[in-house]
Write an enzyme that holds these catalytic residues in place. Structure first.
Site, PDB file in Angstrom:
ATOM      1  CB  CYS A 137      -0.927  -0.003   1.198  1.00  0.00           C
ATOM      2  SG  CYS A 137      -1.973  -1.459   1.243  1.00  0.00           S
ATOM      3  CG  HIS A 290      -2.676   3.039   3.062  1.00  0.00           C
ATOM      4  ND1 HIS A 290      -3.501   2.843   1.977  1.00  0.00           N
ATOM      5  CD2 HIS A 290      -2.583   1.833   3.688  1.00  0.00           C
ATOM      6  CE1 HIS A 290      -3.880   1.572   1.949  1.00  0.00           C
ATOM      7  NE2 HIS A 290      -3.337   0.948   2.975  1.00  0.00           N
ATOM      8  CG  ASN A 320      -6.465  -1.102   2.384  1.00  0.00           C
ATOM      9  OD1 ASN A 320      -5.938  -0.531   1.435  1.00  0.00           O
ATOM     10  ND2 ASN A 320      -5.779  -1.829   3.245  1.00  0.00           N
TER      11      ASN A 320
HETATM   12  N1  ACO Z   1     -17.279  -8.787  11.646  1.00  0.00           N
HETATM   13  C1  ACO Z   1     -17.614  -9.136  12.909  1.00  0.00           C
HETATM   14  N2  ACO Z   1     -16.712  -9.606  13.784  1.00  0.00           N
HETATM   15  C2  ACO Z   1     -15.434  -9.729  13.368  1.00  0.00           C
HETATM   16  C3  ACO Z   1     -15.023  -9.381  12.069  1.00  0.00           C
HETATM   17  C4  ACO Z   1     -16.010  -8.908  11.184  1.00  0.00           C
HETATM   18  N3  ACO Z   1     -15.733  -8.538   9.902  1.00  0.00           N
HETATM   19  N4  ACO Z   1     -13.697  -9.619  11.940  1.00  0.00           N
HETATM   20  C5  ACO Z   1     -13.269 -10.084  13.120  1.00  0.00           C
HETATM   21  N5  ACO Z   1     -14.319 -10.163  13.998  1.00  0.00           N
HETATM   22  C6  ACO Z   1     -14.315 -10.611  15.390  1.00  0.00           C
HETATM   23  C7  ACO Z   1     -13.222 -11.605  15.655  1.00  0.00           C
HETATM   24  O1  ACO Z   1     -13.641 -12.917  15.321  1.00  0.00           O
HETATM   25  C8  ACO Z   1     -13.030 -11.426  17.137  1.00  0.00           C
HETATM   26  O2  ACO Z   1     -14.042 -12.120  17.822  1.00  0.00           O
HETATM   27  P1  ACO Z   1     -13.711 -12.935  19.168  1.00  0.00           P
HETATM   28  O3  ACO Z   1     -13.213 -11.893  20.140  1.00  0.00           O
HETATM   29  O4  ACO Z   1     -15.031 -13.512  19.512  1.00  0.00           O
HETATM   30  O5  ACO Z   1     -12.671 -13.929  18.796  1.00  0.00           O
HETATM   31  C9  ACO Z   1     -13.250  -9.949  17.359  1.00  0.00           C
HETATM   32  O6  ACO Z   1     -13.999  -9.496  16.219  1.00  0.00           O
HETATM   33  C10 ACO Z   1     -11.986  -9.138  17.468  1.00  0.00           C
HETATM   34  O7  ACO Z   1     -11.155  -9.478  16.368  1.00  0.00           O
HETATM   35  P2  ACO Z   1      -9.725  -8.837  16.192  1.00  0.00           P
HETATM   36  O8  ACO Z   1      -9.074  -9.410  14.975  1.00  0.00           O
HETATM   37  O9  ACO Z   1      -8.974  -8.922  17.492  1.00  0.00           O
HETATM   38  O10 ACO Z   1     -10.137  -7.313  15.913  1.00  0.00           O
HETATM   39  P3  ACO Z   1      -9.237  -6.040  15.953  1.00  0.00           P
HETATM   40  O11 ACO Z   1      -9.810  -5.082  16.894  1.00  0.00           O
HETATM   41  O12 ACO Z   1      -7.788  -6.376  16.064  1.00  0.00           O
HETATM   42  O13 ACO Z   1      -9.461  -5.457  14.483  1.00  0.00           O
HETATM   43  C11 ACO Z   1      -8.573  -5.295  12.254  1.00  0.00           C
HETATM   44  C12 ACO Z   1      -9.111  -6.227  13.351  1.00  0.00           C
HETATM   45  C13 ACO Z   1      -9.649  -4.289  11.906  1.00  0.00           C
HETATM   46  C14 ACO Z   1      -8.236  -6.139  11.035  1.00  0.00           C
HETATM   47  C15 ACO Z   1      -7.317  -4.554  12.781  1.00  0.00           C
HETATM   48  O14 ACO Z   1      -6.425  -5.473  13.359  1.00  0.00           O
HETATM   49  C16 ACO Z   1      -6.609  -3.806  11.702  1.00  0.00           C
HETATM   50  O15 ACO Z   1      -7.135  -2.891  11.096  1.00  0.00           O
HETATM   51  N6  ACO Z   1      -5.320  -4.126  11.399  1.00  0.00           N
HETATM   52  C17 ACO Z   1      -4.576  -3.485  10.364  1.00  0.00           C
HETATM   53  C18 ACO Z   1      -4.966  -4.057   9.057  1.00  0.00           C
HETATM   54  C19 ACO Z   1      -4.452  -3.291   7.884  1.00  0.00           C
HETATM   55  O16 ACO Z   1      -4.301  -2.095   7.930  1.00  0.00           O
HETATM   56  N7  ACO Z   1      -4.214  -4.002   6.788  1.00  0.00           N
HETATM   57  C20 ACO Z   1      -3.890  -3.444   5.558  1.00  0.00           C
HETATM   58  C21 ACO Z   1      -2.445  -3.245   5.393  1.00  0.00           C
HETATM   59  S1  ACO Z   1      -2.103  -2.521   3.892  1.00  0.00           S
HETATM   60  C22 ACO Z   1      -1.907  -3.645   2.597  1.00  0.00           C
HETATM   61  O17 ACO Z   1      -0.813  -3.790   2.113  1.00  0.00           O
HETATM   62  C23 ACO Z   1      -3.088  -4.433   2.084  1.00  0.00           C
END
Ligand code: ACO
Length: 363
Positions: A137, A290, A320
């Protein structure tokens, strides 16, 4: 001599899919995701994304974004001034390009040919060299600096087209709700030109400074394992799940907050030191991050004491879009009258690799 962005363009697929559409399984038959609007919005700031259809690849979106930028670069306003038609304006400007650089992690083809060569052919940019950049990204930030460098080392070169284009929804695992809801498709493009304005001192313009960085120890945090030479498809192999991005969301989140915070601080400190006048975020008209997760931007802003309004965010509409997110934002800001000549703006990105970087630009 300054390296300035003289025109912008963007393209997103027409199909708009909201969080509710995903939860109801209404965008692709048989793909109902166990999620809801409240979770996606509260964890990411995303409300919708634009998803390419079967026939649309990265080069198709890049082509449309490129055309918009070329039309703007030549100043064609639809009334026939200069060029006879929009297509003539595009063809005319395309011939003035020395380089086409496309930042993408979802090229039309694996490695060969480059997506940039496909666009070069379609716009008829016969005088342009063309290549792709893979920097996740952060690709557009890398691409801008690469274009500026290539233009500066040869006096005869004047113009480059820098594009970010990604179709992440085609490499998303639609059975993994933790990643698939984050992604959207799109492309943004800019025309970069060497101008007679100064690049330093009073009245300085254009790309002032760039930070590029990488931390390859984080390769596992964002990875598409199949299809490359490390793990190629084998004859007769049954494909259970198409090649897709695997992500350790928590690790990427932590990396991203640190990368955004440090890149903003360093760009301001380094430019301030070299110009002899200390810079703070108050000197910036905008920070263009980004658009991966609004919470990453909010966390970085909080650490630096920068108010949220300083950051341009359109993640709610596009999700994204990887390397396309910063140039899409620039085009929206440019066409929306949010950028004025002389504004100091800062782009900052992070992504697969892991990579990070930012550009400091006088618009
Ligand atoms: N809908 C509902 N619930 C969900 C979803 C969803 N889409 N996704 C995950 N959950 C649940 C999980 O199962 C978990 O449930 P549990 O507690 O019962 O096990 C709970 O939500 C929390 O999940 P986490 O993964 O711990 O959620 P977190 O608060 O860490 O958020 C996220 C996840 C949004 C992906 C975050 O970690 C993030 O944004 N990370 C950065 C990602 C990013 O920027 N990636 C792109 C990089 S750039 C590139 O090159 C593509």
């Amino acid at each position: 001599m300054a390296t300035e962005i003289i025109a912008t363009g963007k393209a997103v697929p027409a199909r708009r899919v909201t969080n509710d559409d995903l939860a109801r399984g209404e965008w692709i038959a048989a793909t109902k995701i166990d999620t809801n609007d409240e979770w996606i919005r509260s964890h990411t700031g995303i409300g919708a994304r634009h998803i390419a259809d079967e026939d649309t690849a990265a080069s198709d979106l890049a082509l449309e974004a490129a055309k918009q930028a070329l039309v703007m670069a030549v100043g064609w306003d639809g009334t026939g001034n200069g060029a006879a038609s929009r297509e003539a304006a595009i063809a005319e400007t395309a011939l003035t390009l020395d380089f086409i650089i496309i930042a993408t992690v979802t090229p039309d083809f694996l490695g060969c040919p480059s997506t940039a060569c496909i666009v070069q052919d379609k716009i008829g940019a016969k005088n342009a060299a063309a290549m792709d950049i893979t920097a996740g990204c952060t690709g557009f930030v890398y691409g801008l600096e690469t274009a500026a460098g290539l233009l500066s080392i040869n006096k005869g070169r004047k113009r480059a087209l820098v594009i970010g284009a990604d179709v992440l929804t085609k490499v998303a695992n639609w059975n993994d709700r933790g990643t698939c809801v984050l992604f959207g498709d799109g492309s943004g493009a800019v025309v970069v030109e060497k101008t007679g304005n100064p690049s330093e001192g009073p009245g300085k313009r254009g790309l002032l400074r760039t930070i590029l960085g990488a931390d390859g120890s984080g390769t596992e945090y964002l990875i598409n394992r199949r299809g490359g030479t490390r793990n190629p498809w084998k004859t007769g192999e049954i494909v259970d799940i198409p090649p897709h991005l695997e992500m350790d969301g928590r690790a990427v989140y932590n990396f991203a907050v640190k990368a955004v915070t440090e890149t903003i601080s360093r760009l301001l400190a380094e430019e301030g030191a070299s110009s002899g006048a200390a810079l703070t975020f108050n000197d910036l008209a905008w920070i263009v991050p980004h658009q991966a997760n609004a919470r990453i931007v909010q966390a970085a802003g909080k650490r630096l004491g920068i108010p949220e309004e300083k950051f341009f965010l359109n993640i709610e509409e596009y999700a994204n879009t990887s390397a396309a997110s910063i140039p899409i934002a620039l085009d929206e800001m440019n066409r929306g009258g949010k950028l004025h000549k002389g504004d100091l703006i800062l782009t900052v990105g992070f992504g697969g690799g892991l990579t990070y970087g930012g550009n400091l630009i006088v618009w």
